[in-house]
Design a protein around this motif. Structure first.
Motif, PDB file in Angstrom:
ATOM      1  N   THR A 204      68.148 -51.085 -61.537  1.00 28.49           N
ATOM      2  CA  THR A 204      66.728 -50.951 -61.869  1.00 28.49           C
ATOM      3  C   THR A 204      66.543 -51.091 -63.364  1.00 28.49           C
ATOM      4  O   THR A 204      67.149 -50.348 -64.146  1.00 28.49           O
ATOM      5  N   GLU A 205      65.732 -52.041 -63.768  1.00 30.55           N
ATOM      6  CA  GLU A 205      65.514 -52.290 -65.189  1.00 30.55           C
ATOM      7  C   GLU A 205      64.965 -51.036 -65.865  1.00 30.55           C
ATOM      8  O   GLU A 205      64.086 -50.357 -65.353  1.00 30.55           O
ATOM      9  N   GLY A 206      65.525 -50.755 -67.030  1.00 28.54           N
ATOM     10  CA  GLY A 206      65.139 -49.552 -67.761  1.00 28.54           C
ATOM     11  C   GLY A 206      66.115 -48.415 -67.544  1.00 28.54           C
ATOM     12  O   GLY A 206      66.247 -47.535 -68.398  1.00 28.54           O
ATOM     13  N   TYR A 233      63.139 -40.047 -69.129  1.00 32.13           N
ATOM     14  CA  TYR A 233      61.879 -40.375 -68.447  1.00 32.13           C
ATOM     15  C   TYR A 233      61.221 -39.106 -67.912  1.00 32.13           C
ATOM     16  O   TYR A 233      59.999 -38.931 -68.021  1.00 32.13           O
ATOM     17  N   LEU A 234      62.013 -38.208 -67.355  1.00 34.29           N
ATOM     18  CA  LEU A 234      61.463 -36.980 -66.791  1.00 34.29           C
ATOM     19  C   LEU A 234      60.880 -36.074 -67.876  1.00 34.29           C
ATOM     20  O   LEU A 234      59.935 -35.321 -67.629  1.00 34.29           O
ATOM     21  N   MET A 235      61.413 -36.154 -69.087  1.00 37.51           N
ATOM     22  CA  MET A 235      60.884 -35.338 -70.186  1.00 37.51           C
ATOM     23  C   MET A 235      59.662 -35.972 -70.840  1.00 37.51           C
ATOM     24  O   MET A 235      58.762 -35.263 -71.296  1.00 37.51           O
ATOM     25  N   THR A 236      59.631 -37.307 -70.910  1.00 38.44           N
ATOM     26  CA  THR A 236      58.574 -37.978 -71.674  1.00 38.44           C
ATOM     27  C   THR A 236      57.485 -38.597 -70.803  1.00 38.44           C
ATOM     28  O   THR A 236      56.388 -38.871 -71.301  1.00 38.44           O
ATOM     29  N   LEU A 243      61.124 -46.434 -75.144  1.00 47.88           N
ATOM     30  CA  LEU A 243      61.580 -45.396 -76.074  1.00 47.88           C
ATOM     31  C   LEU A 243      62.830 -45.824 -76.829  1.00 47.88           C
ATOM     32  O   LEU A 243      63.559 -44.995 -77.371  1.00 47.88           O
ATOM     33  N   TYR A 244      63.069 -47.145 -76.871  1.00 43.46           N
ATOM     34  CA  TYR A 244      64.240 -47.688 -77.569  1.00 43.46           C
ATOM     35  C   TYR A 244      63.764 -48.669 -78.626  1.00 43.46           C
ATOM     36  O   TYR A 244      62.942 -49.566 -78.337  1.00 43.46           O
ATOM     37  N   ASP A 255      61.597 -38.341 -81.144  1.00 41.69           N
ATOM     38  CA  ASP A 255      60.427 -38.465 -82.016  1.00 41.69           C
ATOM     39  C   ASP A 255      59.143 -38.461 -81.195  1.00 41.69           C
ATOM     40  O   ASP A 255      58.130 -37.859 -81.588  1.00 41.69           O
ATOM     41  N   TYR A 256      59.194 -39.143 -80.049  1.00 38.29           N
ATOM     42  CA  TYR A 256      58.019 -39.182 -79.179  1.00 38.29           C
ATOM     43  C   TYR A 256      57.650 -37.773 -78.718  1.00 38.29           C
ATOM     44  O   TYR A 256      56.464 -37.397 -78.732  1.00 38.29           O
TER      45      TYR A 256
END
Length: 663
Positions: A204-206, A233-236, A243-244, A255-256
């Protein structure tokens, strides 16, 4: 409603009673293998579809059916697809031994399509949980890692890479809150020589790492990367690719979170960043090393509280209907399956020349060295049951190919193949005079065979579900059977007439043994208990508690004072029948223990497991004396000659092995 099984059908759901699909015109199948009622499609892929189904033989219990279509491929491609399908089934069966991986229940071919049936996990996946409850906190992410890392360790130790770890492939099981890793449809078996070889670009891409997407190479570190991407992903709630920063090759997820007013400890940040390194050799190389850093003492969490380090603890799965072999599974246990579409093999035997000196019949069995002296092949699917005649001349075996085979124990020659059962043969027993063979099957029937001329004498049909265990009393007068209908039935062997029925309402019956003096019946099953019944009256006299999972096999000691039991909890227990107390527990198997025997001299306990081994233990001390490891898949059944000189084993590798003790 009835569901169309054409993977290309646009509207597969049809009103009940239709013979042809109203959308595509395909023939509709009310039941797969006369057992599974397909409810609706729940997924689609290049291989075919995934369906939610109800198991008619298991009180309409929900299950998942994965369909693989090979109709459009050429002959060679079809044969390769079928070969890979069977390898996939074996792999899923072995992986299903872990309580946080769905159990494989069956696999079969129908209408030129291949089907896998797996346990349905009731619960929400982590993506659904994220949508409902919002972003995961640091503590919740740590819980995810602590729950899934042991599962990764388990599959990686078996040379399997999942290749598709995402929030949608992790389900929180409703019954106990445990996380379950699902969808091994693109998992890859690796060896030392194949790990670095190019493969299919899949994932799965990502969430899939670069090496997997570029040339299909995968390593344990590849799954670790995907788990790290899942966590951020679950945190953001932002796709990992966003996020890269490709300009400097840095992850900016922390940072996000800061901009959103959230903070994460340096400890977890360092762990996730290392899990997500671009270079494979810069990542964690094993789930164990991630675990060690996750539980390091002294880290400063964002909340300001220091939770104590957590050590992995074994998980006891909830009692559920096991696969056959149950065994255990794996099966390990036994898979609730029908026959496998493989062409029957011819009878081939391999003989190992024994050492010159054989022990006399009255020697101490604890002094013997066991060697495989013959391997019998001929079953086209997993061998599930075995019995040896009182005179040691004949061996009977049965399996998921619905066949019973009669062999010469001396030459290994296949004497007869008995056809009559329409589903898997689960249990076999031979009368003390060697004249009658009784067989129990998933087709709900018991068949009595004349062992001398290989003819069917009688079919007993009182059971309403799978018959899992059959035993004949020492005087040859009575047959006892037990099955998924939660009953134990007593029959007169000479005429097949029923005597009485005993009800074990708490669990399905998987094991039966008769006391050597014919005073008791011992039964075991899915309620984790062993029940002792008076043979003469059917009165329940005691219930033995101590196993933490299903009981698959029971055996009395020759003097009738002790009982051995084998369980899905990976242990064998020895019981004092006078007090009902556990004398000792034999631990050491790495998989379900599917079968147990006590040697005729009462000196040794023999156990067989889905970990592919047979173990010989000293009964008096629990000392492990010998490990037999020539089977290449789960060992499902054992039988021992009345003089204790021969041991016979049946395995999911489709073979029967004959072992002899030498001095």
């Amino acid at each position: 409603m009835i569901c169309c099984l054409n993977p290309n059908c646009k509207q597969p759901l049809n009103p009940s009673g239709r013979k042809l699909c109203q959308s595509c015109g395909s023939k509709l199948e009310p039941l797969l293998r006369n057992r599974y009622r397909v409810v609706k499609p729940i997924g689609q892929g290049g291989f075919g579809r995934t369906y939610l189904a109800a198991d008619q033989d298991m009180l309409n219990a929900s299950c998942v059916i994965k369909q693989f279509s090979v109709q459009s491929q050429g002959t060679q491609s079809q044969e390769k697809a079928i070969e890979l399908f069977h390898k996939e089934a074996y792999r899923l069966h072995e992986l299903g031994e872990h309580p946080q991986i769905p159990t494989l229940l069956a696999y079969f071919e129908q209408e030129k399509r291949l089907y896998l049936v797996q346990q349905f996990i009731e619960g929400q996946n982590l993506y659904q949980e994220l949508v409902q409850q919002g972003a995961f906190s640091e503590n919740k992410i740590r819980e995810v890692l602590r729950d899934i890392l042991p599962v990764l360790k388990f599959i990686h130790e078996r040379q399997v890479i999942h290749r598709d770890i995402t929030p949608t492939n992790i389900i929180r099981r409703q019954i106990d809150g445990k996380l379950v890793l699902i969808d091994f449809g693109i998992a890859k078996q690796i060896t030392e020589g194949t790990a670095s070889q190019p493969g299919t670009k899949i994932g799965t891409e990502g969430y899939a790492p670069l090496e997997q997407l570029r040339n299909g190479q995968v390593f344990p570190a590849s799954d670790i990367y995907s788990l790290g991407a899942t966590c951020i992903y679950l945190m953001t709630q932002v796709k990992p690719d966003s996020l890269y920063n490709p300009l400097n090759g840095q992850w900016i997820w922390r940072d996000y979170l800061r901009k959103k007013g959230s903070n994460v400890s340096d400890n977890l940040t360092q762990i996730l960043d290392k899990m997500l390194k671009d270079w494979v050799n810069e990542r964690y190389q094993s789930a164990d090393t991630v675990w060690q850093d996750l539980n390091v003492v002294g880290w400063e969490p964002a909340t300001g509280k220091n939770p104590p380090p957590v050590k992995p603890t074994p998980v006891t799965p909830p009692a559920s209907v096991p696969r056959k072999p149950a065994t255990n599974p794996s099966i390990s246990g036994r898979l609730n399956s029908t026959k496998t579409p493989v062409s029957p093999g011819r009878n081939i035997r391999r003989t190992i020349t024994p050492p010159p000196a054989s022990l006399p019949p009255n020697s101490n069995s604890a002094q013997r060295i066991w060697r495989c002296v013959n391997t019998l092949t001929g079953h086209s699917s997993w061998a599930m049951a075995v019995a040896i005649s009182p005179n040691k001349q004949v061996i009977a075996s049965g399996g998921l190919d619905d066949q019973i085979k009669i062999w010469s124990s001396q030459s290994g020659e296949l004497l007869h193949s008995l056809s009559g059962h329409t589903k898997a043969v689960n249990s076999l027993t031979i009368s003390p005079d060697g004249l009658i063979l009784a067989s129990g099957s998933d087709d709900e029937k018991i068949k009595l065979w004349n062992l001398h001329n290989a003819t069917l004498m009688q079919t007993l049909t009182e059971h309403s579900r799978d018959v899992n265990a059959v035993a004949i009393s020492p005087d040859g007068q009575m047959l006892i059977s037990g099955g998924d209908d939660r009953t134990i039935k007593l029959w007169r062997l000479k005429n097949g007439l029923p005597i009485r029925t005993l009800f074990a309402s708490a669990g399905m019956i998987k094991a039966i043994a008769i006391h050597p003096k014919a005073v008791l019946i011992a039964t075991g099953g899915l309620d984790n208990q062993i029940k002792l019944w008076k043979l003469a009256t059917g009165e329940l006299v005691n219930t033995l508690y101590g196993h933490f999972n299903s009981v698959y096999s029971v055996a009395f000691s020759p003097d009738g004072e002790m009982l051995a039991s084998a369980s899905k909890d990976k242990t064998v227990k020895l019981w004092n029948l006078k007090t009902g107390e556990i004398i000792r527990t034999f631990s050491g198997h790495n998989g379900y223990v599917n079968a147990v025997q006590i040697s005729p001299d009462g000196q040794t306990v023999i156990s067989a497991s889905s970990d592919k081994t047979i173990r010989i233990w000293r009964l008096e001390t629990g000392e492990l004396l010998f490990t037999l490891n020539e089977h290449t898949s789960a060992v499902n059944a054992l039988a021992m000659s009345i003089d204790g000189q021969l041991l016979v084993s049946a395995s999911s590798d489709k073979t029967i092995k004959i072992w002899q003790g030498f001095g």
